[in-house]
Enzyme design. Structure first.
Site, PDB file in Angstrom:
ATOM      1  N   SER A 124       0.766  -1.288  -0.034  1.00  0.00           N
ATOM      2  CA  SER A 124       0.116  -0.003  -0.043  1.00  0.00           C
ATOM      3  C   SER A 124       0.891   1.055   0.172  1.00  0.00           C
ATOM      4  CB  SER A 124      -0.907   0.049   1.275  1.00  0.00           C
ATOM      5  OG  SER A 124      -1.457   1.331   1.430  1.00  0.00           O
ATOM      6  N   TYR A 149      -2.380  -1.228  10.783  1.00  0.00           N
ATOM      7  CA  TYR A 149      -2.542  -1.854   9.504  1.00  0.00           C
ATOM      8  C   TYR A 149      -1.440  -1.350   8.637  1.00  0.00           C
ATOM      9  CZ  TYR A 149      -3.907  -2.123   4.634  1.00  0.00           C
ATOM     10  OH  TYR A 149      -4.065  -2.181   3.372  1.00  0.00           O
ATOM     11  N   LYS A 153       1.930  -3.800   6.779  1.00  0.00           N
ATOM     12  CA  LYS A 153       2.490  -3.807   5.072  1.00  0.00           C
ATOM     13  C   LYS A 153       3.767  -3.587   5.020  1.00  0.00           C
ATOM     14  CE  LYS A 153      -1.435  -4.588   3.231  1.00  0.00           C
ATOM     15  NZ  LYS A 153      -1.691  -5.779   2.529  1.00  0.00           N
TER      16      LYS A 153
HETATM   17  P1  NAD Z   1     -10.806  -7.524   0.992  1.00  0.00           P
HETATM   18  O1  NAD Z   1     -10.942  -7.459   2.339  1.00  0.00           O
HETATM   19  O2  NAD Z   1     -11.802  -7.210   0.191  1.00  0.00           O
HETATM   20  O3  NAD Z   1     -10.162  -8.896   0.587  1.00  0.00           O
HETATM   21  C1  NAD Z   1      -8.862  -9.771   1.341  1.00  0.00           C
HETATM   22  C2  NAD Z   1      -9.483 -10.970   1.503  1.00  0.00           C
HETATM   23  O4  NAD Z   1      -8.635 -11.761   2.175  1.00  0.00           O
HETATM   24  C3  NAD Z   1     -10.840 -11.240   1.786  1.00  0.00           C
HETATM   25  O5  NAD Z   1     -11.713 -11.999   1.193  1.00  0.00           O
HETATM   26  C4  NAD Z   1     -10.674 -11.764   3.254  1.00  0.00           C
HETATM   27  O6  NAD Z   1     -11.887 -13.082   3.417  1.00  0.00           O
HETATM   28  C5  NAD Z   1      -9.344 -12.792   3.038  1.00  0.00           C
HETATM   29  N1  NAD Z   1      -8.574 -13.399   4.294  1.00  0.00           N
HETATM   30  C6  NAD Z   1      -8.298 -12.257   5.170  1.00  0.00           C
HETATM   31  N2  NAD Z   1      -7.600 -13.140   6.019  1.00  0.00           N
HETATM   32  C7  NAD Z   1      -7.481 -14.304   5.659  1.00  0.00           C
HETATM   33  C8  NAD Z   1      -6.688 -15.526   5.951  1.00  0.00           C
HETATM   34  N3  NAD Z   1      -6.108 -15.406   7.206  1.00  0.00           N
HETATM   35  N4  NAD Z   1      -6.909 -16.593   5.403  1.00  0.00           N
HETATM   36  C9  NAD Z   1      -7.392 -16.613   3.929  1.00  0.00           C
HETATM   37  N5  NAD Z   1      -8.157 -15.632   3.707  1.00  0.00           N
HETATM   38  C10 NAD Z   1      -8.119 -14.433   4.591  1.00  0.00           C
HETATM   39  O7  NAD Z   1      -9.752  -6.531   0.741  1.00  0.00           O
HETATM   40  P2  NAD Z   1      -9.132  -5.706  -0.712  1.00  0.00           P
HETATM   41  O8  NAD Z   1      -9.633  -4.481  -0.765  1.00  0.00           O
HETATM   42  O9  NAD Z   1      -9.516  -6.866  -1.667  1.00  0.00           O
HETATM   43  O10 NAD Z   1      -7.606  -5.837  -0.263  1.00  0.00           O
HETATM   44  C11 NAD Z   1      -6.968  -7.033  -0.735  1.00  0.00           C
HETATM   45  C12 NAD Z   1      -5.426  -6.686  -0.130  1.00  0.00           C
HETATM   46  O11 NAD Z   1      -4.873  -5.378  -0.636  1.00  0.00           O
HETATM   47  C13 NAD Z   1      -5.285  -6.690   1.236  1.00  0.00           C
HETATM   48  O12 NAD Z   1      -3.989  -7.027   1.466  1.00  0.00           O
HETATM   49  C14 NAD Z   1      -5.345  -5.157   1.522  1.00  0.00           C
HETATM   50  O13 NAD Z   1      -4.458  -4.779   2.748  1.00  0.00           O
HETATM   51  C15 NAD Z   1      -4.678  -4.698   0.273  1.00  0.00           C
HETATM   52  N6  NAD Z   1      -4.846  -3.027  -0.115  1.00  0.00           N
HETATM   53  C16 NAD Z   1      -6.235  -2.952  -0.266  1.00  0.00           C
HETATM   54  C17 NAD Z   1      -6.270  -1.308  -0.708  1.00  0.00           C
HETATM   55  C18 NAD Z   1      -7.871  -0.790  -0.755  1.00  0.00           C
HETATM   56  O14 NAD Z   1      -7.774   0.322  -0.840  1.00  0.00           O
HETATM   57  N7  NAD Z   1      -8.863  -1.865  -0.910  1.00  0.00           N
HETATM   58  C19 NAD Z   1      -5.193  -0.398  -0.649  1.00  0.00           C
HETATM   59  C20 NAD Z   1      -3.965  -1.000  -0.632  1.00  0.00           C
HETATM   60  C21 NAD Z   1      -3.609  -2.247  -0.224  1.00  0.00           C
HETATM   61  C1  WQD Z   2     -10.283   8.882   0.914  1.00  0.00           C
HETATM   62  C2  WQD Z   2     -10.503  10.373   1.256  1.00  0.00           C
HETATM   63  C3  WQD Z   2     -10.697  10.779   3.355  1.00  0.00           C
HETATM   64  C4  WQD Z   2     -14.492   8.598   4.029  1.00  0.00           C
HETATM   65  C5  WQD Z   2      -7.224   3.911   2.942  1.00  0.00           C
HETATM   66  C6  WQD Z   2      -6.129   3.410   3.811  1.00  0.00           C
HETATM   67  C7  WQD Z   2      -5.003   3.143   2.726  1.00  0.00           C
HETATM   68  C8  WQD Z   2      -5.591   2.083   1.606  1.00  0.00           C
HETATM   69  C9  WQD Z   2      -6.647   2.727   0.931  1.00  0.00           C
HETATM   70  C10 WQD Z   2      -6.264  -0.026   2.421  1.00  0.00           C
HETATM   71  C11 WQD Z   2      -9.826  10.852   2.516  1.00  0.00           C
HETATM   72  C12 WQD Z   2     -12.101  11.008   2.670  1.00  0.00           C
HETATM   73  C13 WQD Z   2     -13.611   9.111   3.482  1.00  0.00           C
HETATM   74  C14 WQD Z   2     -15.836   9.498   4.534  1.00  0.00           C
HETATM   75  C15 WQD Z   2     -14.505  11.428   3.720  1.00  0.00           C
HETATM   76  N1  WQD Z   2      -5.723   0.813   2.135  1.00  0.00           N
HETATM   77  N2  WQD Z   2     -13.449  10.419   3.334  1.00  0.00           N
HETATM   78  N3  WQD Z   2     -15.664  10.766   4.198  1.00  0.00           N
HETATM   79  O1  WQD Z   2      -7.736   6.801   3.989  1.00  0.00           O
HETATM   80  O2  WQD Z   2      -6.840   7.630   1.585  1.00  0.00           O
HETATM   81  O3  WQD Z   2      -6.769   5.263   2.393  1.00  0.00           O
HETATM   82  O4  WQD Z   2      -7.783   3.119   2.010  1.00  0.00           O
HETATM   83  O5  WQD Z   2      -6.366  -1.210   2.346  1.00  0.00           O
HETATM   84  O6  WQD Z   2      -4.034   2.422   3.343  1.00  0.00           O
HETATM   85  O7  WQD Z   2      -5.351   4.327   4.434  1.00  0.00           O
HETATM   86  O8  WQD Z   2      -8.898   6.207   1.629  1.00  0.00           O
HETATM   87  O9  WQD Z   2     -11.145   5.916   0.939  1.00  0.00           O
HETATM   88  O10 WQD Z   2     -10.777   6.082   3.561  1.00  0.00           O
HETATM   89  O11 WQD Z   2     -10.460   7.948   2.090  1.00  0.00           O
HETATM   90  O12 WQD Z   2     -14.228  12.492   3.587  1.00  0.00           O
HETATM   91  O13 WQD Z   2     -16.714   9.129   5.010  1.00  0.00           O
HETATM   92  O14 WQD Z   2     -11.940  10.512   1.747  1.00  0.00           O
HETATM   93  O15 WQD Z   2     -10.727  11.653   4.455  1.00  0.00           O
HETATM   94  O16 WQD Z   2      -9.292  11.946   2.083  1.00  0.00           O
HETATM   95  P1  WQD Z   2      -7.422   6.399   2.430  1.00  0.00           P
HETATM   96  P2  WQD Z   2     -10.573   6.551   2.173  1.00  0.00           P
END
Ligand code: NAD
Ligand code: WQD
Length: 338
Positions: A124, A149, A153
């Site tokens: 991330s 969190y 990472k």
């Molecule tokens: P998500 O929660 O939708 O998907 C994660 C999946 O992992 C889920 O289906 C959950 O059931 C599964 N899981 C968690 N722990 C597990 C375990 N111990 N064994 C088996 N399955 C397990 O999340 P996402 O948004 O698809 O994110 C995927 C990855 O990307 C995560 O590692 C998240 O931290 C990372 N990430 C997400 C974002 C974002 O904004 N969505 C941003 C940066 C990084």
């Molecule tokens: C985006 C913008 C909020 C909700 C997070 C994690 C990052 C990554 C992605 C996940 C911000 C604003 C949000 C609301 C708002 N990881 N906001 N009202 O915080 O940039 O990133 O998600 O796995 O590690 O930190 O994303 O979507 O929460 O927020 O005003 O109800 O929207 O302040 O500026 P963020 P977000």
């Protein structure tokens, strides 16, 4: 040869499964369904015409992961399986460290045992921490994270880097995602958060569909063009296609490589609201509230390295991101549950 998507039933994993199948890969998904729904696999099959092999299991279960490697010719593992709610990680840090680190260690140990060499990790932009100037570049030092969190990472990146340094056969690609939003254009898969959404786009979508009455914008007095925070939002299908490139890259390199996956262009919260309204035809009532703890005013990616070395560039713009988020939410107001 197959690709194992650990946590592949989740938001990003399910879209990656579609992109991988479209690119000709055999996909195996392993997920404990902690934050996802088994119906996802039906939807992936509906979109692609191919049903991924699915294992319901905890990735921390070494014997089960060993069995998956024994039953399939896995060439590359993509590790999505993690807990990801920033606020929750502050109140439940041990669960976050245990789950996110243990899943990684189990995969690495079982990969070594089963001679699987390529690892792609869902990292991330949060690892750049609170001090780095933007746009963020892969060559910058990582910073200090504002929550457990983010630290998971950062620590996992270090674990993977050390593992690849010790084992010359191992190839590691660290993908630093920016802010994925949107959904597959079919509207059959999308983001389906449990409870009150933490992230902006699912919250806006739930307001639009009538599940919540208004959005609170977290802070209107930042030193940004309109006073609200700016982020690098990218379409989840662009992100998914980035994983195809990363898996191909991992299979033809060794050592550790880091790639930002973002567009390189930031949008403010108010710009996202107005783009969503323009693309859905639905008005989003909002109020400007207090700043949220830990939010940075703005950051975005320098996306040049992914373009030069992976041949990947985000193709979809903010209108497609909002249109597809709305398409998914309006067709599935209760997510996969209704
Ligand atoms: P998500 O929660 O939708 O998907 C994660 C999946 O992992 C889920 O289906 C959950 O059931 C599964 N899981 C968690 N722990 C597990 C375990 N111990 N064994 C088996 N399955 C397990 O999340 P996402 O948004 O698809 O994110 C995927 C990855 O990307 C995560 O590692 C998240 O931290 C990372 N990430 C997400 C974002 C974002 O904004 N969505 C941003 C940066 C990084
Ligand atoms: C985006 C913008 C909020 C909700 C997070 C994690 C990052 C990554 C992605 C996940 C911000 C604003 C949000 C609301 C708002 N990881 N906001 N009202 O915080 O940039 O990133 O998600 O796995 O590690 O930190 O994303 O979507 O929460 O927020 O005003 O109800 O929207 O302040 O500026 P963020 P977000």
């Amino acid at each position: 040869m197959s690709i194992l998507l650990a946590g592949g039933a989740g938001y990003i994993g399910s879209h990656t499964a579609v992109a991988m199948i479209d690119a000709g890969f055999d996909v195996v998904i392993a997920d404990n369904l902690y934050n996802s729904n088994a119906a996802v696999n039906d939807r992936i099959e509906e979109i692609t015409g191919t049903r991924p092999k699915f294992y319901e299991c905890d990735i921390r279960d070494k014997a089960f992961v060993d069995r998956i490697f024994g039953e399939n010719e896995i060439e590359t593992v993509i590790h999505f399986a993690g807990l990801k709610a920033v606020g929750e990680s502050v109140t439940m840090p041990l669960q976050y460290y245990r789950n996110n680190l243990d899943t990684t260690l189990t995969l690495l140990e079982e990969m070594e045992k089963n001679n699987v060499k390529n690892f792609v990790f869902s990292s991330s932009a949060t690892v750049y921490g609170e001090e780095s100037p933007y746009p963020y570049r892969e060559t910058m030092k990582k910073g200090s994270c504002s929550n457990p969190y983010g630290w998971t990472k950062s620590m996992i990146e270090q674990i993977l880097t050390d593992a690849a340094a010790a084992n010359r056969d191992l190839s590691v690609v660290l993908l630093r995602y920016f802010n994925p939003i949107g959904a597959h254009e079919s509207g059959l898969i999308g983001e389906d958060p449990m409870g009150i959404p933490n992230n902006l786009m699912p919250f806006i979508s739930q307001v639009a569909v009538g599940k919540r009455d208004h959005l609170t914008v977290f802070g209107g007095d930042y030193d940004t063009p309109d006073g609200t925070c700016r982020r690098d939002y990218l379409h989840v299908m662009d992100l998914a296609e980035g994983h195809v490139k990363a898996a191909e890259y991992a299979a033809s390199h060794s050592g550790t490589e880091i790639f930002n996956l973002g567009t390189g262009t930031p949008y403010s919260v108010l710009e996202i609201i107005s783009a969503f309204e323009r693309n859905s035809g639905v008005r989003i009532p909002y109020e400007i509230g207090e700043r949220r703890d830990g939010d940075l005013p703005e950051f975005w990616a320098d996306a040049a390295k992914a373009e030069q070395e992976l041949g990947w560039r985000a193709k979809r713009g903010i209108d497609e991101m909002c249109r597809d988020s709305w398409n998914w939410q309006s067709k599935n107001p209760m997510g996969y549950r209704g």
